[in-house]
Design a protein around this motif. Structure first.
Motif, PDB file in Angstrom:
ATOM      1  N   GLU A  18     -37.816 -35.330   5.031  1.00 27.42           N
ATOM      2  CA  GLU A  18     -36.873 -35.603   3.926  1.00 27.42           C
ATOM      3  C   GLU A  18     -37.114 -34.046   4.198  1.00 27.42           C
ATOM      4  O   GLU A  18     -35.909 -33.840   3.220  1.00 27.42           O
ATOM      5  N   ASP A  19     -38.302 -33.596   4.023  1.00 26.10           N
ATOM      6  CA  ASP A  19     -38.214 -31.785   3.793  1.00 26.10           C
ATOM      7  C   ASP A  19     -37.514 -31.110   4.875  1.00 26.10           C
ATOM      8  O   ASP A  19     -36.630 -30.088   4.690  1.00 26.10           O
TER       9      ASP A  19
ATOM     10  N   GLU B 252     -38.998 -11.273  -5.271  1.00 26.38           N
ATOM     11  CA  GLU B 252     -38.199 -11.982  -4.233  1.00 26.38           C
ATOM     12  C   GLU B 252     -38.840 -12.183  -3.009  1.00 26.38           C
ATOM     13  O   GLU B 252     -38.544 -13.835  -2.782  1.00 26.38           O
ATOM     14  N   ILE B 253     -40.044 -11.986  -2.619  1.00 25.62           N
ATOM     15  CA  ILE B 253     -40.575 -11.954  -1.615  1.00 25.62           C
ATOM     16  C   ILE B 253     -41.358 -12.983  -2.334  1.00 25.62           C
ATOM     17  O   ILE B 253     -42.101 -14.369  -1.885  1.00 25.62           O
ATOM     18  N   ILE B 254     -42.216 -13.163  -3.760  1.00 25.42           N
ATOM     19  CA  ILE B 254     -42.989 -14.153  -4.527  1.00 25.42           C
ATOM     20  C   ILE B 254     -42.027 -15.300  -4.635  1.00 25.42           C
ATOM     21  O   ILE B 254     -42.526 -16.212  -4.671  1.00 25.42           O
ATOM     22  N   ARG B 255     -40.535 -14.760  -4.863  1.00 20.88           N
ATOM     23  CA  ARG B 255     -40.151 -16.310  -5.277  1.00 20.88           C
ATOM     24  C   ARG B 255     -39.575 -17.197  -4.299  1.00 20.88           C
ATOM     25  O   ARG B 255     -40.095 -18.336  -4.567  1.00 20.88           O
ATOM     26  N   ALA B 256     -39.356 -16.598  -3.349  1.00 19.31           N
ATOM     27  CA  ALA B 256     -39.836 -16.881  -1.834  1.00 19.31           C
ATOM     28  C   ALA B 256     -40.498 -17.836  -1.210  1.00 19.31           C
ATOM     29  O   ALA B 256     -40.230 -19.527  -1.247  1.00 19.31           O
ATOM     30  N   ILE B 257     -42.021 -17.205  -1.583  1.00 19.16           N
ATOM     31  CA  ILE B 257     -43.175 -18.484  -2.037  1.00 19.16           C
ATOM     32  C   ILE B 257     -43.695 -19.614  -2.324  1.00 19.16           C
ATOM     33  O   ILE B 257     -43.323 -20.587  -2.554  1.00 19.16           O
ATOM     34  N   ALA B 258     -42.675 -19.147  -3.629  1.00 16.11           N
ATOM     35  CA  ALA B 258     -42.498 -20.031  -4.832  1.00 16.11           C
ATOM     36  C   ALA B 258     -41.619 -20.862  -4.350  1.00 16.11           C
ATOM     37  O   ALA B 258     -42.144 -22.553  -4.844  1.00 16.11           O
ATOM     38  N   SER B 259     -40.639 -21.032  -3.836  1.00 13.86           N
ATOM     39  CA  SER B 259     -40.123 -21.582  -3.173  1.00 13.86           C
ATOM     40  C   SER B 259     -39.322 -22.227  -1.748  1.00 13.86           C
ATOM     41  O   SER B 259     -38.608 -23.423  -1.855  1.00 13.86           O
ATOM     42  N   HIS B 260     -40.540 -22.631  -1.243  1.00 10.75           N
ATOM     43  CA  HIS B 260     -41.644 -22.776  -0.289  1.00 10.75           C
ATOM     44  C   HIS B 260     -41.358 -24.272  -0.004  1.00 10.75           C
ATOM     45  O   HIS B 260     -41.452 -25.429   1.186  1.00 10.75           O
ATOM     46  N   GLY B 261     -41.700 -25.669  -1.536  1.00  9.60           N
ATOM     47  CA  GLY B 261     -41.070 -26.613  -0.631  1.00  9.60           C
ATOM     48  C   GLY B 261     -40.884 -27.667  -2.168  1.00  9.60           C
ATOM     49  O   GLY B 261     -41.853 -27.717  -3.458  1.00  9.60           O
ATOM     50  N   PRO B 262     -39.335 -27.259  -2.584  1.00 10.28           N
ATOM     51  CA  PRO B 262     -38.468 -27.650  -3.982  1.00 10.28           C
ATOM     52  C   PRO B 262     -39.144 -28.911  -4.433  1.00 10.28           C
ATOM     53  O   PRO B 262     -39.154 -29.062  -4.967  1.00 10.28           O
ATOM     54  N   LEU B 263     -39.205 -29.821  -2.931  1.00 10.54           N
ATOM     55  CA  LEU B 263     -39.484 -31.219  -3.755  1.00 10.54           C
ATOM     56  C   LEU B 263     -41.266 -31.116  -4.367  1.00 10.54           C
ATOM     57  O   LEU B 263     -41.265 -32.280  -4.799  1.00 10.54           O
ATOM     58  N   HIS B 264     -42.254 -30.308  -4.274  1.00  7.43           N
ATOM     59  CA  HIS B 264     -43.719 -30.769  -3.742  1.00  7.43           C
ATOM     60  C   HIS B 264     -43.812 -29.267  -4.731  1.00  7.43           C
ATOM     61  O   HIS B 264     -44.652 -29.843  -6.455  1.00  7.43           O
ATOM     62  N   PHE B 265     -43.346 -28.268  -4.727  1.00  8.60           N
ATOM     63  CA  PHE B 265     -43.512 -26.728  -6.549  1.00  8.60           C
ATOM     64  C   PHE B 265     -42.602 -27.201  -7.740  1.00  8.60           C
ATOM     65  O   PHE B 265     -42.870 -26.556  -8.437  1.00  8.60           O
ATOM     66  N   GLY B 266     -42.025 -27.397  -7.636  1.00  4.25           N
ATOM     67  CA  GLY B 266     -40.234 -27.756  -7.807  1.00  4.25           C
ATOM     68  C   GLY B 266     -39.696 -26.574  -8.984  1.00  4.25           C
ATOM     69  O   GLY B 266     -39.737 -26.645  -9.724  1.00  4.25           O
ATOM     70  N   VAL B 267     -39.128 -26.064  -7.515  1.00  2.00           N
ATOM     71  CA  VAL B 267     -39.472 -24.518  -7.633  1.00  2.00           C
ATOM     72  C   VAL B 267     -37.839 -24.776  -6.810  1.00  2.00           C
ATOM     73  O   VAL B 267     -38.084 -24.949  -5.851  1.00  2.00           O
ATOM     74  N   GLU B 268     -36.615 -24.158  -7.417  1.00  2.00           N
ATOM     75  CA  GLU B 268     -35.224 -24.222  -6.115  1.00  2.00           C
ATOM     76  C   GLU B 268     -34.977 -22.790  -5.191  1.00  2.00           C
ATOM     77  O   GLU B 268     -35.470 -21.660  -5.770  1.00  2.00           O
ATOM     78  N   PRO B 269     -34.884 -23.073  -3.934  1.00  2.00           N
ATOM     79  CA  PRO B 269     -34.631 -22.351  -2.807  1.00  2.00           C
ATOM     80  C   PRO B 269     -33.685 -21.262  -3.876  1.00  2.00           C
ATOM     81  O   PRO B 269     -32.251 -22.301  -3.694  1.00  2.00           O
TER      82      PRO B 269
END
Ligand SMILES: [Fe+2]
Length: 202
Positions: free
Chosen positions: A174-175, A104-121
């Motif tokens: 936008e973010d 969950e911690i890793i995913r939160a970091i991965a999704s902290h910029g969905p418009l940039h990293f492409g991972v949905e929060p």
């Protein structure tokens, strides 16, 4: 920090068997201080960490273990930005996966910029990290230009700065709009939550 966007092209992070695994505070501090050398970035990450901890404690009524999981996501979310901007987000995620940290911690970091990293929060942790990240930066930029820093800062002033596109132009409006909409929390409430709590982080 998301100027150099790197699409992660992944949708799962970490191993579910590692749920609840965290870095102890000392190990997290060691990673933080060896990876992040820029004092401005260090302060930003500490601010976001504190906001995450406060939200977990005050709004979610989580126990200390969960508060630390939220704080840890904030503390490390930009850990690779300083020395490896071309690997931003990817490097810290891989490091935490190799350390068998809670997915969950890793995913939160991965999704902290969905418009940039492409991972949905998806989770509450994901969404609050995303929202606090940019709002925290804009509010701190405002504090730095005020004669009394955070003292006397109010919602109205922050919203005025938010509307001035030239102010802290690197903070994406936008973010902010996107993140706020995803949390389901009204922007005014988020700003009012951040101001007094962020003021205490040195
Ligand atoms: Fe950040």
């Amino acid at each position: 920090m998301k100027d150099m966007s790197l699409q992660l092209n992944r949708s799962t992070f970490g191993n579910p068997a590692n749920a609840g695994n965290v870095l102890p505070r000392q190990a997290a501090d060691e990673l933080f201080s060896s990876w992040v050398l820029n004092p401005r970035l260090q302060l930003h990450m500490k601010q976001v960490a504190h906001l995450m901890k406060c939200w977990a404690a005050e709004k979610e009524n989580f126990d200390e273990a969960d508060q630390w999981r939220w704080e840890l996501a904030g503390l490390l979310h930009d850990a690779d930005w300083d020395q490896w901007p071309d690997q931003h987000c990817k490097k810290i995620i891989e490091e935490l996966e190799a350390s068998n940290i809670d997915p969950e911690i890793i995913r939160a970091i991965a999704s902290h910029g969905p418009l940039h990293f492409g991972v949905e929060p998806v989770t509450g942790m994901d969404k609050m990290l995303y929202a606090f990240d940019e709002l925290s930066g804009l509010i701190h930029a405002y504090a730095l230009m005020r004669p009394n820093n955070y003292a006397g800062m109010d919602l109205k002033g922050v919203k005025k700065r938010l509307k001035e596109k030239s102010f802290a132009a690197n903070v994406s409006r936008e973010d902010i709009d996107d993140a706020c909409a995803r949390t389901g929390v009204v922007l005014d409430e988020l700003i009012n939550f951040i101001i007094p709590r962020q003021a205490t982080v040195k």
